[in-house]
Scaffold this active site. Structure first.
Site, PDB file in Angstrom:
ATOM      1  N   ASP A   2      39.038  50.077  32.950  1.00 18.26           N
ATOM      2  CA  ASP A   2      37.828  50.237  33.744  1.00 18.26           C
ATOM      3  C   ASP A   2      38.036  51.249  34.875  1.00 18.26           C
ATOM      4  OD1 ASP A   2      35.237  49.785  34.452  1.00 18.26           O
ATOM      5  OD2 ASP A   2      35.625  47.879  35.484  1.00 18.26           O
ATOM      6  N   HIS A  19      35.562  59.616  31.231  1.00 13.07           N
ATOM      7  CA  HIS A  19      35.990  59.000  29.974  1.00 13.07           C
ATOM      8  C   HIS A  19      37.041  59.868  29.277  1.00 13.07           C
ATOM      9  CE1 HIS A  19      33.125  55.867  30.492  1.00 13.07           C
ATOM     10  NE2 HIS A  19      32.062  56.618  30.309  1.00 13.07           N
ATOM     11  N   LEU A 113      54.792  50.251  17.330  1.00 12.53           N
ATOM     12  CA  LEU A 113      53.826  49.692  18.297  1.00 12.53           C
ATOM     13  C   LEU A 113      52.488  49.510  17.584  1.00 12.53           C
ATOM     14  CD1 LEU A 113      52.716  49.089  21.213  1.00 12.53           C
ATOM     15  CD2 LEU A 113      52.304  51.531  21.411  1.00 12.53           C
TER      16      LEU A 113
HETATM   17  C1  IPE Z   1      35.490  52.242  31.453  1.00 19.72           C
HETATM   18  O1  IPE Z   1      35.042  52.836  32.615  1.00 19.72           O
HETATM   19  C2  IPE Z   1      34.537  52.480  30.349  1.00 19.72           C
HETATM   20  C3  IPE Z   1      34.726  52.055  28.993  1.00 19.72           C
HETATM   21  C4  IPE Z   1      35.834  51.627  28.485  1.00 19.72           C
HETATM   22  C5  IPE Z   1      33.529  52.175  28.126  1.00 19.72           C
HETATM   23  P1  IPE Z   1      33.577  52.654  33.225  1.00 19.72           P
HETATM   24  O2  IPE Z   1      32.642  53.600  32.560  1.00 19.72           O
HETATM   25  O3  IPE Z   1      33.150  51.220  33.181  1.00 19.72           O
HETATM   26  O4  IPE Z   1      33.813  53.127  34.702  1.00 19.72           O
HETATM   27  P2  IPE Z   1      33.096  52.626  36.025  1.00 19.72           P
HETATM   28  O5  IPE Z   1      33.216  51.131  36.076  1.00 19.72           O
HETATM   29  O6  IPE Z   1      31.681  53.084  35.959  1.00 19.72           O
HETATM   30  O7  IPE Z   1      33.873  53.303  37.111  1.00 19.72           O
HETATM   31 MG    MG Z   2      33.119  49.700  34.556  1.00 27.27          MG
END
Ligand code: IPE
Ligand code: MG
Length: 245
Positions: A2, A19, A113
């Protein structure tokens, strides 16, 4: 994993670039796990709730997955990584489904792994699909027990996780591995996922190593529940929350 969106926002960049940076972090963490002889790494890549995001972000994540697989699969394969998918692939596009199934098939001989990518996954979905599979297999009400249900869970091939890490500062499970994480040690890190690296992983592992795992028993000290934490050095964070990176 996250915190991609916030990582991008801090840099005045679109979320998609967060991402993308998240994929780069994942590739490094996979390598770090292999180097540390960790046998299983499971990552929450796309949850069954992530469809609620704007269409543009969802399609961006799907394209990113396709790009990431074509870019990194050869190296992952050469490094002995076996990719497995946990999640409901019946409702993802054919293109994405085929790419995921290809990655599984391509790395089936690997053993170093096991990298499970939880994709369109939800812990509740997993429990329900396991019940359905058990019913379809003719398991009777009297025969249904924890071991039987475990055999029908999406990750029946893997041991239950020892260490559960959530980055990005939120202190919740958000429907990940609900069944499997019953006795996992939890580490919550303020680090945003694209910044998570081998150093952060080692911090989480060190945190894990200081825990006394009792699995409901009284533990080595035999002092019972009243003594929880009393045998640990003062430096151990009592709540498993790690600072930033
Ligand atoms: C992780 O980051 C996303 C996924 C694994 C889809 P986020 O997109 O939730 O990032 P924040 O929480 O908005 O910072
Ligand atoms: Mg998030």
């Amino acid at each position: 994993m996250d915190g991609n969106g916030r990582w991008a926002r801090k840099r005045f960049m679109p979320r998609g670039l967060g991402h993308k940076a998240g994929v780069d972090a994942l590739v490094k963490v996979v390598q770090a796990c292999a180097d540390r002889d960790i046998g299983y790494l499971t990552v929450f890549a796309f949850s069954s709730e992530n469809w609620k995001r704007p269409e543009e972000e969802v399609s961006g994540l799907m394209s990113l997955l396709l790009v990431a697989l074509s870019k990194h699969l050869t190296k992952l394969k050469a490094d002995g990584v076996r990719i497995r998918i946990a999640g409901d692939l019946s409702t993802v596009s054919e293109k994405v489904r085929n790419a995921l199934l290809d990655a599984e098939a391509n790395t089936v001989e690997n053993h170093r792994l096991v990298l499970t990518v939880a994709f369109n996954y939800g812990g509740r979905w997993d429990i329900v699909q396991a019940c359905r599979k058990a019913m379809a297999a003719g398991v009777s009400e009297a025969d249904l027990d924890e071991a039987t249900l475990s055999r029908h869970m999406a990750m029946a091939y893997a041991p239950d996780p020892d260490l559960f890490i959530r980055t990005g500062g939120e202190v919740r499970i958000s429907n990940f591995l609900l069944w499997q994480a019953a006795y996992a040690e939890m580490v919550f890190s303020d680090c945003l996922w694209p910044d998570f690296d081998a150093v952060e992983l080692d911090k989480a592992i060190a945190n894990f190593a200081r825990r006394e795992r009792r699995f409901g028993d009284v533990g080595e000290s035999g002092q019972g529940e009243g003594a929880i934490g009393s045998e640990l050095p003062a430096a151990v964070p009592a709540d498993g929350v790690q600072g930033g990176c």
